[in-house]
Design an enzyme around this catalytic site. Structure first.
Site, mmCIF file in Angstrom:
data_model
loop_
_atom_site.group_PDB
_atom_site.id
_atom_site.type_symbol
_atom_site.label_atom_id
_atom_site.label_comp_id
_atom_site.label_asym_id
_atom_site.label_seq_id
_atom_site.Cartn_x
_atom_site.Cartn_y
_atom_site.Cartn_z
ATOM 1 N N LEU A 135 1.643 -1.650 -3.011
ATOM 2 C CA LEU A 135 0.879 -1.915 -4.567
ATOM 3 C C LEU A 135 1.847 -2.092 -5.670
ATOM 4 O O LEU A 135 2.638 -1.098 -6.026
ATOM 5 C CB LEU A 135 -0.277 -1.117 -4.550
ATOM 6 C CG LEU A 135 -1.129 -1.064 -3.587
ATOM 7 C CD1 LEU A 135 -2.640 -0.244 -3.779
ATOM 8 C CD2 LEU A 135 -1.851 -2.413 -2.946
ATOM 9 N N HIS A 136 1.346 -2.703 -6.688
ATOM 10 C CA HIS A 136 2.096 -2.873 -8.120
ATOM 11 C C HIS A 136 0.963 -3.171 -9.297
ATOM 12 O O HIS A 136 -0.055 -2.931 -9.168
ATOM 13 C CB HIS A 136 3.242 -3.961 -7.996
ATOM 14 C CG HIS A 136 2.724 -5.307 -7.486
ATOM 15 N ND1 HIS A 136 1.847 -6.010 -7.888
ATOM 16 C CD2 HIS A 136 2.836 -5.989 -6.170
ATOM 17 C CE1 HIS A 136 1.537 -7.217 -7.537
ATOM 18 N NE2 HIS A 136 2.142 -7.100 -6.559
ATOM 19 N N HIS A 169 -1.782 -5.593 -8.806
ATOM 20 C CA HIS A 169 -2.888 -4.951 -7.712
ATOM 21 C C HIS A 169 -4.004 -4.267 -8.736
ATOM 22 O O HIS A 169 -4.984 -4.100 -8.593
ATOM 23 C CB HIS A 169 -2.432 -4.120 -6.574
ATOM 24 C CG HIS A 169 -2.016 -5.033 -5.744
ATOM 25 N ND1 HIS A 169 -0.425 -4.909 -5.419
ATOM 26 C CD2 HIS A 169 -2.239 -5.977 -4.961
ATOM 27 C CE1 HIS A 169 -0.291 -5.868 -4.381
ATOM 28 N NE2 HIS A 169 -1.261 -6.322 -3.976
ATOM 29 N N LYS A 211 -2.125 -15.442 -8.846
ATOM 30 C CA LYS A 211 -0.571 -15.860 -8.303
ATOM 31 C C LYS A 211 -0.608 -16.379 -6.873
ATOM 32 O O LYS A 211 0.197 -17.410 -6.748
ATOM 33 C CB LYS A 211 0.083 -14.298 -8.145
ATOM 34 C CG LYS A 211 1.576 -14.659 -7.742
ATOM 35 C CD LYS A 211 2.199 -13.320 -7.563
ATOM 36 C CE LYS A 211 3.575 -13.366 -6.843
ATOM 37 N NZ LYS A 211 3.460 -13.785 -5.407
ATOM 38 N N ASP A 212 -1.396 -15.954 -6.290
ATOM 39 C CA ASP A 212 -1.437 -16.672 -4.508
ATOM 40 C C ASP A 212 -2.405 -17.620 -4.722
ATOM 41 O O ASP A 212 -3.282 -17.481 -4.024
ATOM 42 C CB ASP A 212 -1.693 -15.470 -3.592
ATOM 43 C CG ASP A 212 -0.514 -14.499 -3.690
ATOM 44 O OD1 ASP A 212 0.548 -14.732 -3.130
ATOM 45 O OD2 ASP A 212 -0.940 -13.206 -3.817
ATOM 46 N N GLN A 232 -4.008 -19.524 -1.670
ATOM 47 C CA GLN A 232 -4.847 -18.429 -0.651
ATOM 48 C C GLN A 232 -6.016 -18.358 -1.615
ATOM 49 O O GLN A 232 -7.260 -18.301 -0.673
ATOM 50 C CB GLN A 232 -4.168 -17.028 -0.863
ATOM 51 C CG GLN A 232 -5.014 -16.053 -0.171
ATOM 52 C CD GLN A 232 -4.371 -14.754 -0.199
ATOM 53 O OE1 GLN A 232 -3.571 -14.429 0.799
ATOM 54 N NE2 GLN A 232 -4.350 -13.844 -1.060
ATOM 55 N N SER A 289 5.164 -8.778 -7.467
ATOM 56 C CA SER A 289 4.750 -9.196 -6.126
ATOM 57 C C SER A 289 5.563 -7.965 -5.254
ATOM 58 O O SER A 289 6.691 -7.558 -5.627
ATOM 59 C CB SER A 289 5.939 -10.424 -5.714
ATOM 60 O OG SER A 289 5.803 -10.423 -4.308
ATOM 61 N N SER A 290 4.923 -7.716 -4.266
ATOM 62 C CA SER A 290 5.440 -6.604 -3.597
ATOM 63 C C SER A 290 7.026 -6.903 -2.925
ATOM 64 O O SER A 290 7.765 -6.071 -2.552
ATOM 65 C CB SER A 290 4.558 -6.380 -2.099
ATOM 66 O OG SER A 290 3.120 -5.877 -2.500
#
Length: 527
Positions: A33-34, A37, A156-157, A160, A192-193
């Site tokens: 998580l960042h 999230h 961002k995604d 998806q 991003s992770s």
């Protein structure tokens, strides 16, 4: 914050939708998580229609969405840090199941979901076959367990997000999918992770990715089409070339650079309204994606519907919430009707009305308190145009071709740059057929009669019996729908919203949700 690890614990904590007293909002993640999230959790905590929700975060590294040779085994799993970030962001519970807990019969026994090929076999899906099948299967599994009222996903995604919105719509799942704007690091790189895979030198190198997208936005501004929306648009090939050149200078390995329609993901040869410029690159052992949303004009919303459906009230509030200009076209027709009456002209005589349109000075403005003021030829008629006399004749005046043409030209001029929400009875069909969002807002005749009676009472006018009001409204609906010029009808691509039984706040929130499905938050943050 509660830590949940089994399906039994999860089901007990979530309860059923019928048992809940407040909504449940769900943030699914793969961990690592960042700040991106955190922003999803914070957005999930915001009240919706006056209700403060509970927020559930899940952490599950989904093996179904990793192809052989991808980074499943080394994907970040900082469990304690994830738990701390979720708690500090405001989550009420964290669900962290094992693979065995989520797939008790094993992966081979799972019912798999496969989203439409036209959404999968483009952008990332073209380079990661089977990836979105895995995403759709696991997210649907989680939704079946959690049964949230709202699913929070990052913009961002983007691919998806589009696929999961389609999945929810196609399966008829009773929830809203809310996209939230991409969060960026101080150097512009999207959170991003996988950013933690980058070495210090690589981190400097990939700064070219957001800079390349900014170069494309600059090229669009230079073309003079960012807010004008005129001409045939900007070449998609030219915008892609700008990005590729910038990435090439940084010696990044380009997987794809494509300009697509944001919701269908179909290629866009030219940008003439809204487009998504999407990029995937590799740097060292890290694959990164990013995008920018490009607009040739500011957002435009058209809200149609019959008289008395409450369009003005909710449209005004919706416009204020989204930072859009409110254009009450119905007030324009009412003001002209008032002027026709003042001049002693027969409202059924179009030839007699036409000279009154020459040099017509009709202005809409917003007062300090937020209410709209309407002036015609120097007269403030904001209150006068709501009288029963004007209401009784406005449909007759609005039906004349000369009136529709004159006011439509004025409305279209107001909307040329976008950035507004307009309401009336032919906005989506005649005035703004290319609006980004069209809504047909309506209510039953009985409900509209009840609202009309309340409005008349509050304004100090006599209140006829409800049966008489219902007859007037039904008659006006028929007149509006059967007129020869710009009849009232729902545009084929409009969303119908029946407001019976809905609070004003819930209608406004529904409009916000519909708007967000078409205009990303990162492109138009609103207020």
């Amino acid at each position: 914050m509660q830590l949940l690890q089994t399906r039994v614990e999860l089901l007990h904590w979530c309860a059923t939708p019928a048992q809940r007293t407040v909504p449940l909002h769900f943030v699914p993640t793969m961990g690592g998580l960042h700040r991106g999230h955190s922003s999803l959790v914070e957005a999930a905590r915001r009240p919706v229609a006056g209700l403060e929700p509970r927020v559930l975060v899940s952490v599950f590294v989904n093996p179904l969405q990793f192809a052989p040779g991808e980074d499943f085994s080394r994907y970040p799993r900082p469990l304690e840090a994830d738990e701390r970030l979720a708690r500090e962001a405001g989550a009420d519970a964290l669900f962290r199941p094992s693979v065995e807990e989520l797939f008790p019969g094993g992966e081979g026994q799972l019912t798999r979901l496969s989203p439409p090929r036209e959404l999968q076999e483009v952008l990332c899906g073209r380079h990661r076959p089977g990836h979105f099948d895995g995403v759709a299967t696991v997210v649907t599994r989680l939704l079946g367990l959690v049964r949230p009222e709202r699913l929070m996903l990052g913009e961002k995604d983007w691919q998806q997000l589009v696929i999961l919105r389609r999945l929810v719509a196609d399966l008829g799942l009773p929830l809203r999918v809310q996209g939230c704007a991409t969060v960026r690091e101080s150097d512009g790189l999207a959170c991003s992770s996988r950013n933690r895979y980058l070495s210090a030198a690589e981190r400097l190198q990939v700064q070219a990715l957001p800079q390349a997208l900014e170069a494309a936005r600059g090229a669009l501004r230079a073309a003079g089409d960012m807010v004008n929306g005129v001409g045939s648009g900007v070449s998609g090939e030219a915008l892609v070339a700008v990005v590729r050149e910038a990435l090439g200078r940084a010696q990044l390995e380009v997987e794809y650079v494509e300009l697509v329609q944001p919701h269908s993901l179909a290629p866009l040869p030219r940008l003439d309204r809204l487009g998504l410029l999407a990029v995937a690159v590799r740097c060292g052992g890290c694959r990164l994606i990013d995008h920018t949303v490009l607009m040739t004009r500011l957002p435009l919303v058209a809200i149609d519907g019959p008289a008395g459906a409450g369009k003005s009230t909710v449209t005004r509030a919706f416009a204020a919430r989204m930072g859009l200009v409110y254009l009450d076209t119905g007030a324009m027709y009412r003001a002209l009707t008032w002027w026709v009456q003042q001049q002693g002209v027969d409202p059924s005589d179009g030839a007699a009305i036409e000279p009154l349109l020459q040099g017509l000075d009709l202005q809409l403005s917003t007062a300090a308190g937020g209410e709209q003021r309407v002036c015609i030829n120097g007269h403030d008629v904001s209150e006068a145009i709501r009288s029963p006399d004007v209401t009784a004749q406005v449909s007759m005046v609005a039906a004349h071709a000369c009136v529709r043409a004159a006011l439509t030209r004025q409305q279209q001029a107001m909307g040329e740059r976008g950035g507004l929400v307009a309401e009336g009875r032919d906005i989506g069909t005649a005035v703004f057929p290319h609006a980004d969002l069209k809504v047909f807002l309506t209510a039953t005749v009985e409900e509209r009669a009840r609202r009309r009676a309340l409005d008349l009472e509050q304004r100090g006018f006599p209140v006829p019996p409800l049966a008489e009001l219902e007859e007037q409204i039904a008659s006006r609906d028929h007149a509006d729908a059967s007129r020869e010029v710009a009849p009232l009808r729902q545009a084929p691509d409009a969303q119908e919203l029946v407001t019976d039984g809905m609070t004003i706040e819930l209608v406004i929130q529904t409009l916000v949700d519909l708007f967000r499905e078409r205009v990303p938050e990162e492109a138009w943050p609103g207020s």
